[in-house]
Design a protein around this motif. Structure first.
Motif, PDB file in Angstrom:
ATOM      1  N   ALA A 163       0.841  -1.198   0.000  1.00 58.70           N
ATOM      2  CA  ALA A 163       0.000   0.000   0.000  1.00 58.70           C
ATOM      3  C   ALA A 163       0.879   1.252   0.000  1.00 58.70           C
ATOM      4  CB  ALA A 163      -0.938   0.001   1.195  1.00 58.70           C
ATOM      5  N   LEU A 164       1.965   1.218   0.750  1.00 58.65           N
ATOM      6  CA  LEU A 164       2.906   2.341   0.762  1.00 58.65           C
ATOM      7  C   LEU A 164       3.627   2.453  -0.578  1.00 58.65           C
ATOM      8  CD1 LEU A 164       4.327   4.660   2.189  1.00 58.65           C
ATOM      9  CD2 LEU A 164       5.916   2.992   3.154  1.00 58.65           C
ATOM     10  N   VAL A 165       3.987   1.324  -1.164  1.00 59.13           N
ATOM     11  CA  VAL A 165       4.625   1.337  -2.489  1.00 59.13           C
ATOM     12  C   VAL A 165       3.666   1.958  -3.515  1.00 59.13           C
ATOM     13  CG1 VAL A 165       5.516  -0.115  -4.352  1.00 59.13           C
ATOM     14  CG2 VAL A 165       6.161  -0.580  -1.992  1.00 59.13           C
ATOM     15  N   ASP A 166       2.378   1.611  -3.433  1.00 62.65           N
ATOM     16  CA  ASP A 166       1.370   2.193  -4.310  1.00 62.65           C
ATOM     17  C   ASP A 166       1.294   3.703  -4.105  1.00 62.65           C
ATOM     18  OD1 ASP A 166      -0.867   2.295  -6.122  1.00 62.65           O
ATOM     19  OD2 ASP A 166      -2.197   2.373  -4.370  1.00 62.65           O
ATOM     20  N   ALA A 167       1.319   4.141  -2.848  1.00 62.89           N
ATOM     21  CA  ALA A 167       1.284   5.574  -2.551  1.00 62.89           C
ATOM     22  C   ALA A 167       2.499   6.284  -3.133  1.00 62.89           C
ATOM     23  CB  ALA A 167       1.219   5.793  -1.040  1.00 62.89           C
ATOM     24  N   VAL A 168       3.675   5.683  -2.995  1.00 64.12           N
ATOM     25  CA  VAL A 168       4.901   6.285  -3.537  1.00 64.12           C
ATOM     26  C   VAL A 168       4.813   6.391  -5.057  1.00 64.12           C
ATOM     27  CG1 VAL A 168       7.367   5.862  -3.895  1.00 64.12           C
ATOM     28  CG2 VAL A 168       6.386   5.627  -1.623  1.00 64.12           C
ATOM     29  N   ALA A 169       4.312   5.345  -5.705  1.00 63.33           N
ATOM     30  CA  ALA A 169       4.184   5.377  -7.171  1.00 63.33           C
ATOM     31  C   ALA A 169       3.223   6.483  -7.607  1.00 63.33           C
ATOM     32  CB  ALA A 169       3.697   4.020  -7.672  1.00 63.33           C
ATOM     33  N   ARG A 170       2.114   6.603  -6.917  1.00 66.65           N
ATOM     34  CA  ARG A 170       1.139   7.651  -7.277  1.00 66.65           C
ATOM     35  C   ARG A 170       1.676   9.049  -6.998  1.00 66.65           C
ATOM     36  NH1 ARG A 170      -4.107   5.569  -8.178  1.00 66.65           N
ATOM     37  NH2 ARG A 170      -4.177   3.326  -7.841  1.00 66.65           N
ATOM     38  N   LEU A 171       2.412   9.207  -5.900  1.00 66.75           N
ATOM     39  CA  LEU A 171       3.022  10.505  -5.604  1.00 66.75           C
ATOM     40  C   LEU A 171       4.056  10.871  -6.669  1.00 66.75           C
ATOM     41  CD1 LEU A 171       3.478  10.184  -1.737  1.00 66.75           C
ATOM     42  CD2 LEU A 171       1.898  11.717  -2.938  1.00 66.75           C
TER      43      LEU A 171
ATOM     44  N   THR B 241      10.229  16.224  -9.732  1.00 63.81           N
ATOM     45  CA  THR B 241      10.602  14.849  -9.421  1.00 63.81           C
ATOM     46  C   THR B 241      10.394  14.608  -7.939  1.00 63.81           C
ATOM     47  OG1 THR B 241      12.912  15.502  -9.093  1.00 63.81           O
ATOM     48  CG2 THR B 241      12.314  14.656 -11.259  1.00 63.81           C
ATOM     49  N   LEU B 242      10.104  13.361  -7.590  1.00 64.40           N
ATOM     50  CA  LEU B 242       9.895  12.982  -6.208  1.00 64.40           C
ATOM     51  C   LEU B 242      11.158  12.330  -5.679  1.00 64.40           C
ATOM     52  CD1 LEU B 242       7.692  12.717  -3.929  1.00 64.40           C
ATOM     53  CD2 LEU B 242       7.411  10.374  -4.723  1.00 64.40           C
ATOM     54  N   ARG B 243      11.589  12.756  -4.489  1.00 68.78           N
ATOM     55  CA  ARG B 243      12.763  12.169  -3.852  1.00 68.78           C
ATOM     56  C   ARG B 243      12.354  11.731  -2.446  1.00 68.78           C
ATOM     57  NH1 ARG B 243      17.725  15.987  -3.492  1.00 68.78           N
ATOM     58  NH2 ARG B 243      16.150  17.241  -2.446  1.00 68.78           N
ATOM     59  N   LEU B 244      12.598  10.464  -2.152  1.00 71.38           N
ATOM     60  CA  LEU B 244      12.281   9.931  -0.830  1.00 71.38           C
ATOM     61  C   LEU B 244      13.458  10.138   0.107  1.00 71.38           C
ATOM     62  CD1 LEU B 244      10.540   6.571  -1.765  1.00 71.38           C
ATOM     63  CD2 LEU B 244       9.486   8.773  -1.300  1.00 71.38           C
ATOM     64  N   ARG B 245      13.156  10.557   1.319  1.00 71.24           N
ATOM     65  CA  ARG B 245      14.180  10.747   2.346  1.00 71.24           C
ATOM     66  C   ARG B 245      13.890   9.826   3.521  1.00 71.24           C
ATOM     67  NH1 ARG B 245      17.779  14.491   1.667  1.00 71.24           N
ATOM     68  NH2 ARG B 245      17.422  16.210   0.269  1.00 71.24           N
TER      69      ARG B 245
ATOM     70  N   PRO C 221      14.766   0.367   5.442  1.00 75.71           N
ATOM     71  CA  PRO C 221      15.288  -0.723   4.610  1.00 75.71           C
ATOM     72  C   PRO C 221      14.190  -1.607   4.021  1.00 75.71           C
ATOM     73  CG  PRO C 221      16.443  -0.641   6.723  1.00 75.71           C
ATOM     74  CD  PRO C 221      15.349   0.362   6.786  1.00 75.71           C
ATOM     75  N   GLU C 222      13.094  -1.801   4.768  1.00 80.35           N
ATOM     76  CA  GLU C 222      12.002  -2.630   4.258  1.00 80.35           C
ATOM     77  C   GLU C 222      11.362  -1.999   3.030  1.00 80.35           C
ATOM     78  OE1 GLU C 222      11.926  -1.323   7.396  1.00 80.35           O
ATOM     79  OE2 GLU C 222      12.454  -3.027   8.652  1.00 80.35           O
ATOM     80  N   LEU C 223      11.146  -0.682   3.079  1.00 80.04           N
ATOM     81  CA  LEU C 223      10.554   0.015   1.932  1.00 80.04           C
ATOM     82  C   LEU C 223      11.521   0.018   0.760  1.00 80.04           C
ATOM     83  CD1 LEU C 223       8.369   1.648   0.550  1.00 80.04           C
ATOM     84  CD2 LEU C 223       9.294   3.701   1.652  1.00 80.04           C
ATOM     85  N   ARG C 224      12.798   0.224   1.039  1.00 74.39           N
ATOM     86  CA  ARG C 224      13.807   0.206  -0.023  1.00 74.39           C
ATOM     87  C   ARG C 224      13.810  -1.150  -0.735  1.00 74.39           C
ATOM     88  NH1 ARG C 224      18.402   3.656  -0.752  1.00 74.39           N
ATOM     89  NH2 ARG C 224      17.802   4.748   1.126  1.00 74.39           N
ATOM     90  N   ALA C 225      13.684  -2.228   0.036  1.00 75.50           N
ATOM     91  CA  ALA C 225      13.653  -3.565  -0.548  1.00 75.50           C
ATOM     92  C   ALA C 225      12.395  -3.776  -1.392  1.00 75.50           C
ATOM     93  CB  ALA C 225      13.731  -4.620   0.546  1.00 75.50           C
ATOM     94  N   LEU C 226      11.253  -3.286  -0.901  1.00 76.51           N
ATOM     95  CA  LEU C 226      10.015  -3.415  -1.672  1.00 76.51           C
ATOM     96  C   LEU C 226      10.078  -2.613  -2.974  1.00 76.51           C
ATOM     97  CD1 LEU C 226       7.263  -3.248   1.107  1.00 76.51           C
ATOM     98  CD2 LEU C 226       7.717  -5.158  -0.448  1.00 76.51           C
ATOM     99  N   LEU C 227      10.603  -1.400  -2.907  1.00 82.02           N
ATOM    100  CA  LEU C 227      10.731  -0.578  -4.118  1.00 82.02           C
ATOM    101  C   LEU C 227      11.653  -1.252  -5.122  1.00 82.02           C
ATOM    102  CD1 LEU C 227      10.985   2.973  -2.532  1.00 82.02           C
ATOM    103  CD2 LEU C 227       9.071   2.053  -3.846  1.00 82.02           C
ATOM    104  N   ASP C 228      12.704  -1.872  -4.626  1.00 83.00           N
ATOM    105  CA  ASP C 228      13.621  -2.604  -5.485  1.00 83.00           C
ATOM    106  C   ASP C 228      12.924  -3.807  -6.125  1.00 83.00           C
ATOM    107  OD1 ASP C 228      16.151  -2.357  -6.492  1.00 83.00           O
ATOM    108  OD2 ASP C 228      17.095  -3.592  -4.958  1.00 83.00           O
ATOM    109  N   LEU C 229      12.126  -4.505  -5.328  1.00 86.39           N
ATOM    110  CA  LEU C 229      11.430  -5.696  -5.792  1.00 86.39           C
ATOM    111  C   LEU C 229      10.455  -5.398  -6.923  1.00 86.39           C
ATOM    112  CD1 LEU C 229      10.854  -8.757  -5.258  1.00 86.39           C
ATOM    113  CD2 LEU C 229       9.003  -7.990  -3.771  1.00 86.39           C
ATOM    114  N   VAL C 230       9.718  -4.298  -6.812  1.00 82.36           N
ATOM    115  CA  VAL C 230       8.716  -3.969  -7.831  1.00 82.36           C
ATOM    116  C   VAL C 230       9.282  -3.098  -8.953  1.00 82.36           C
ATOM    117  CG1 VAL C 230       6.793  -4.222  -6.231  1.00 82.36           C
ATOM    118  CG2 VAL C 230       7.809  -1.977  -6.576  1.00 82.36           C
TER     119      VAL C 230
END
Length: 151
Positions: free
Chosen positions: A69-77, A87-91, A95-104
């Motif tokens: 759900a957070l990955v979906d929010a990041v993609a939509r943002l 451009t969107l930059r995450l700060r 590590p869990e979110l970084r791994a999920l973003l990498d996975l998708v």
């Protein structure tokens, strides 16, 4: 020749920062509200629109249990930011979110800010650095000696 000293952090617009902070558990129900907040910030924060190409920072250090759900929010943002010419930059990415973003496959699409003191893992194509010290093993060392044969 003189050079002007530019104050502040590189990549951060001190006059008109665009920052969205996401905390707590992110569900699909709050994604439209997050996108609307970012869109308002990108169109006219404080009455003045940010310069085209400005970076919108999204602080995700306070999220609880990153999931899809957070990955979906990041993609939509990221889509909202790109539609506005930014451009969107995450700060402070956990590590869990970084791994999920990498996975998708979104780690390359969304900018991930490198925090001071953050260690970056080497890519698969990168050679690991050689260490002069021998590697220590959890298992005890085994010594093999030649077995004397019949004379």
């Amino acid at each position: 020749m003189t050079f002007a000293h530019r104050g502040g952090l590189p990549g951060v617009d001190a006059e008109n920062p665009i920052t969205l902070t996401v905390t707590g558990r992110v569900s699909r129900a709050v994604v439209p509200d997050l996108c609307a907040r970012l869109e308002r910030a990108l169109t006219a924060p404080g009455g003045a629109a940010p310069a085209p190409g400005a970076v919108a920072d999204c602080d995700v250090g306070g999220v609880v249990r990153p999931d899809l759900a957070l990955v979906d929010a990041v993609a939509r943002l990221a889509v909202v930011a790109r539609r506005s010419g930014h451009t969107l930059r995450l700060r402070r990415v956990p590590p869990e979110l970084r791994a999920l973003l990498d996975l998708v496959g979104l780690a390359d699409v969304v900018g991930l800010a490198e925090e001071p003191g953050e260690s970056r893992e080497p890519e698969e194509s990168e050679e690991p650095e050689e260490s002069e010290e021998p590697e220590e093993s959890e298992e005890p060392a085994q010594v093999t000696a030649p077995v004397p044969g019949p004379p």
